[in-house]
Motif scaffolding. Structure first.
Motif, PDB file in Angstrom:
ATOM      1  N   THR A 132       0.819  -1.209   0.000  1.00 58.03           N
ATOM      2  CA  THR A 132       0.000   0.000   0.000  1.00 58.03           C
ATOM      3  C   THR A 132       0.858   1.266   0.000  1.00 58.03           C
ATOM      4  O   THR A 132       2.060   1.217   0.271  1.00 58.03           O
ATOM      5  CB  THR A 132      -0.897   0.033   1.243  1.00 58.03           C
ATOM      6  OG1 THR A 132      -0.062   0.193   2.407  1.00 58.03           O
ATOM      7  CG2 THR A 132      -1.709  -1.266   1.371  1.00 58.03           C
ATOM      8  N   PRO A 133       0.235   2.430  -0.270  1.00 61.63           N
ATOM      9  CA  PRO A 133       0.978   3.688  -0.143  1.00 61.63           C
ATOM     10  C   PRO A 133       1.576   3.881   1.250  1.00 61.63           C
ATOM     11  O   PRO A 133       2.621   4.532   1.389  1.00 61.63           O
ATOM     12  CB  PRO A 133      -0.095   4.748  -0.441  1.00 61.63           C
ATOM     13  CG  PRO A 133      -1.032   4.061  -1.380  1.00 61.63           C
ATOM     14  CD  PRO A 133      -1.108   2.637  -0.864  1.00 61.63           C
ATOM     15  N   PRO A 156      -0.826  -2.688  -6.321  1.00 58.32           N
ATOM     16  CA  PRO A 156      -1.898  -1.710  -6.544  1.00 58.32           C
ATOM     17  C   PRO A 156      -1.401  -0.417  -7.188  1.00 58.32           C
ATOM     18  O   PRO A 156      -0.325   0.090  -6.867  1.00 58.32           O
ATOM     19  CB  PRO A 156      -2.429  -1.469  -5.130  1.00 58.32           C
ATOM     20  CG  PRO A 156      -2.181  -2.769  -4.421  1.00 58.32           C
ATOM     21  CD  PRO A 156      -0.852  -3.236  -4.946  1.00 58.32           C
ATOM     22  N   LEU A 157      -2.205   0.116  -8.100  1.00 56.13           N
ATOM     23  CA  LEU A 157      -1.783   1.281  -8.866  1.00 56.13           C
ATOM     24  C   LEU A 157      -1.538   2.509  -8.001  1.00 56.13           C
ATOM     25  O   LEU A 157      -0.624   3.296  -8.279  1.00 56.13           O
ATOM     26  CB  LEU A 157      -2.834   1.602  -9.936  1.00 56.13           C
ATOM     27  CG  LEU A 157      -3.022   0.551 -11.030  1.00 56.13           C
ATOM     28  CD1 LEU A 157      -4.015   1.053 -12.074  1.00 56.13           C
ATOM     29  CD2 LEU A 157      -1.702   0.180 -11.684  1.00 56.13           C
ATOM     30  N   ASP A 158      -2.325   2.692  -6.925  1.00 59.17           N
ATOM     31  CA  ASP A 158      -2.081   3.863  -6.081  1.00 59.17           C
ATOM     32  C   ASP A 158      -0.742   3.743  -5.355  1.00 59.17           C
ATOM     33  O   ASP A 158      -0.085   4.746  -5.063  1.00 59.17           O
ATOM     34  CB  ASP A 158      -3.229   4.100  -5.101  1.00 59.17           C
ATOM     35  CG  ASP A 158      -3.525   2.921  -4.203  1.00 59.17           C
ATOM     36  OD1 ASP A 158      -2.994   1.822  -4.441  1.00 59.17           O
ATOM     37  OD2 ASP A 158      -4.321   3.075  -3.245  1.00 59.17           O
ATOM     38  N   THR A 159      -0.310   2.522  -5.103  1.00 57.77           N
ATOM     39  CA  THR A 159       0.999   2.308  -4.481  1.00 57.77           C
ATOM     40  C   THR A 159       2.117   2.653  -5.452  1.00 57.77           C
ATOM     41  O   THR A 159       3.107   3.303  -5.083  1.00 57.77           O
ATOM     42  CB  THR A 159       1.136   0.848  -4.023  1.00 57.77           C
ATOM     43  OG1 THR A 159       0.066   0.542  -3.138  1.00 57.77           O
ATOM     44  CG2 THR A 159       2.460   0.610  -3.329  1.00 57.77           C
ATOM     45  N   ARG A 161       1.956   4.696  -7.973  1.00 58.97           N
ATOM     46  CA  ARG A 161       2.014   6.150  -8.153  1.00 58.97           C
ATOM     47  C   ARG A 161       2.673   6.816  -6.956  1.00 58.97           C
ATOM     48  O   ARG A 161       3.456   7.773  -7.113  1.00 58.97           O
ATOM     49  CB  ARG A 161       0.616   6.734  -8.359  1.00 58.97           C
ATOM     50  CG  ARG A 161       0.674   8.192  -8.795  1.00 58.97           C
ATOM     51  CD  ARG A 161      -0.640   8.941  -8.722  1.00 58.97           C
ATOM     52  NE  ARG A 161      -0.502  10.279  -9.257  1.00 58.97           N
ATOM     53  CZ  ARG A 161       0.099  11.283  -8.630  1.00 58.97           C
ATOM     54  NH1 ARG A 161       0.640  11.110  -7.423  1.00 58.97           N
ATOM     55  NH2 ARG A 161       0.196  12.482  -9.204  1.00 58.97           N
ATOM     56  N   SER A 162       2.391   6.333  -5.760  1.00 68.22           N
ATOM     57  CA  SER A 162       3.013   6.903  -4.559  1.00 68.22           C
ATOM     58  C   SER A 162       4.528   6.769  -4.612  1.00 68.22           C
ATOM     59  O   SER A 162       5.262   7.693  -4.233  1.00 68.22           O
ATOM     60  CB  SER A 162       2.473   6.211  -3.304  1.00 68.22           C
ATOM     61  OG  SER A 162       1.103   6.506  -3.113  1.00 68.22           O
ATOM     62  N   PRO A 186      -2.906   6.784 -16.149  1.00 69.73           N
ATOM     63  CA  PRO A 186      -3.450   8.122 -15.913  1.00 69.73           C
ATOM     64  C   PRO A 186      -2.470   9.187 -16.389  1.00 69.73           C
ATOM     65  O   PRO A 186      -1.247   9.019 -16.262  1.00 69.73           O
ATOM     66  CB  PRO A 186      -3.616   8.171 -14.385  1.00 69.73           C
ATOM     67  CG  PRO A 186      -3.726   6.739 -13.977  1.00 69.73           C
ATOM     68  CD  PRO A 186      -2.833   5.980 -14.910  1.00 69.73           C
ATOM     69  N   ASP A 188      -1.447  11.958 -15.247  1.00 75.81           N
ATOM     70  CA  ASP A 188      -0.539  12.581 -14.288  1.00 75.81           C
ATOM     71  C   ASP A 188       0.624  11.682 -13.883  1.00 75.81           C
ATOM     72  O   ASP A 188       1.526  12.106 -13.159  1.00 75.81           O
ATOM     73  CB  ASP A 188      -1.308  13.055 -13.047  1.00 75.81           C
ATOM     74  CG  ASP A 188      -1.941  11.919 -12.259  1.00 75.81           C
ATOM     75  OD1 ASP A 188      -2.089  10.801 -12.811  1.00 75.81           O
ATOM     76  OD2 ASP A 188      -2.286  12.147 -11.077  1.00 75.81           O
ATOM     77  N   TRP A 189       0.645  10.430 -14.358  1.00 80.29           N
ATOM     78  CA  TRP A 189       1.773   9.547 -14.066  1.00 80.29           C
ATOM     79  C   TRP A 189       3.013   9.900 -14.887  1.00 80.29           C
ATOM     80  O   TRP A 189       4.141   9.794 -14.404  1.00 80.29           O
ATOM     81  CB  TRP A 189       1.389   8.093 -14.373  1.00 80.29           C
ATOM     82  CG  TRP A 189       0.569   7.413 -13.334  1.00 80.29           C
ATOM     83  CD1 TRP A 189      -0.507   7.916 -12.663  1.00 80.29           C
ATOM     84  CD2 TRP A 189       0.736   6.065 -12.865  1.00 80.29           C
ATOM     85  NE1 TRP A 189      -1.028   6.978 -11.812  1.00 80.29           N
ATOM     86  CE2 TRP A 189      -0.285   5.833 -11.925  1.00 80.29           C
ATOM     87  CE3 TRP A 189       1.628   5.047 -13.174  1.00 80.29           C
ATOM     88  CZ2 TRP A 189      -0.411   4.617 -11.269  1.00 80.29           C
ATOM     89  CZ3 TRP A 189       1.505   3.831 -12.523  1.00 80.29           C
ATOM     90  CH2 TRP A 189       0.496   3.617 -11.568  1.00 80.29           C
TER      91      TRP A 189
END
Length: 318
Positions: A132-133, A156-159, A161-162, A186, A188-189
């Motif tokens: 996770t983030p 996970p994609l949010d991880t 990106r973090s 996305p 902004d990546w």
């Protein structure tokens, strides 16, 4: 510190630091004459169970190919998890940020390899979904210590990106291997990515450009670079690599692939990414790092298995 990094230290060579955020799977590999069609049962002729996962593969590759490596990920509290952790530690990889899930099993990959060395893979994420983030925030020190930060898309994609965002804030070099790429990234990546390294299928998914030739890869890379990625490196298997680099010719540079007889292509891309990251972290020029990654991948495809196929730095000709 891995054996290759120890040898470099003894010789006074610069040793780069690579932190990998990503997946760890136990690979269940069956070899068959060809890939099965839907609903078909084939008789295989070999089976192996070996450590894998794109994150684990790239971490092992970077360690064997000369970097000090730290791994951020998660395994299950089971025998597969213990095996994967042990295999990383045996390579000298820092596993202080490798968590153990009490609720999810270790990830697995079901892989079929045919006699033409092509493969089909099904992944069950398991504990990889629990990276996770918060894990990224808790281990910011490992990111700050790194010369290069490497991510893929099996967590996970949010991880992911973090991790890329943290790398940008910390002014570290970021690599994203967008695998598997089931959809576009996305917008902004892209500004968070120093080196976007897709294969031809992933580049096609991300860019909308169908790729069969290096010229096609060039058009796809131009599309992806226009979105904000600083550099785009498209791996094309036996057709080599097409690189569109910051400040270089807008037409890109094609690097032909070394001529070898492939046995198993399972970890070829991961070996390239790990070798490229290790060499980049040492301070080598980007073109030298690409060539080094290609040499490493060319050796890997002549051997069976994922991590067992990855060469050591001493095997790469000067």
């Amino acid at each position: 510190m891995g054996n290759s990094a120890k040898a470099d230290a003894a010789n006074g060579a610069r040793i780069g630091r690579v932190t990998v955020i990503g997946s760890l799977n136990m690979d269940l590999v069956a070899r068959a004459p060809r890939l099965p069609r839907p609903g078909e049962t084939l008789a295989g002729h070999a089976f192996a169970q070996v450590p894998g996962g794109k994150g684990g593969n790239q971490a092992v590759a970077a360690a064997r190919l000369g970097a000090n490596v730290a791994m951020i990920g998660c395994v299950g509290d089971d025998s597969n998890g213990a095996t994967l952790r042990g295999s990383l530690e045996a390579e000298g990889i820092d596993c202080t940020a490798l968590a153990t899930s009490a609720s999810a099993p270790t990830g697995v990959a079901l892989i079929v390899v045919d006699d033409a060395s092509q493969n089909a893979i099904v992944i069950v994420a398991g504990s990889n979904a629990q990276v996770t983030p918060a894990n990224i925030a808790a281990h910011e020190a490992l990111l700050a210590q790194a010369d290069v930060i490497v991510c893929q898309l099996e967590t996970p994609l949010d991880t992911v990106r973090s991790a890329l965002a943290a790398g940008r804030v910390l002014k570290r070099t970021t690599i994203l291997n967008p695998a598997p790429a089931a959809r576009k990234l996305p917008p902004d990546w892209f500004p968070l990515i120093d080196y976007l390294i897709p294969n031809e299928l992933e580049a096609a998914t991300l860019s909308g450009v169908m790729i069969e030739t290096p010229d096609d890869a060039r058009r796809a890379a131009q599309t992806l670079k226009a979105k904000g990625a600083r550099n785009v490196i498209v791996t094309l298997g036996s057709q080599g690599v097409l690189a569109l680099l910051d400040g270089a010719d807008e037409a890109g540079v094609h690097f032909p692939s070394p001529n070898v007889e492939a046995v198993d292509t399972t970890a070829a891309g991961d070996t390239f990414v790990g070798g490229f990251a290790a060499e980049l972290a040492r301070g080598s020029a980007v073109t030298e790092a690409i060539t080094f990654g290609q040499r490493a991948a060319a050796i890997a495809v002549t051997r069976e298995g994922a991590q067992p196929s990855i060469p050591h730095r001493s095997e790469i000709s000067a």
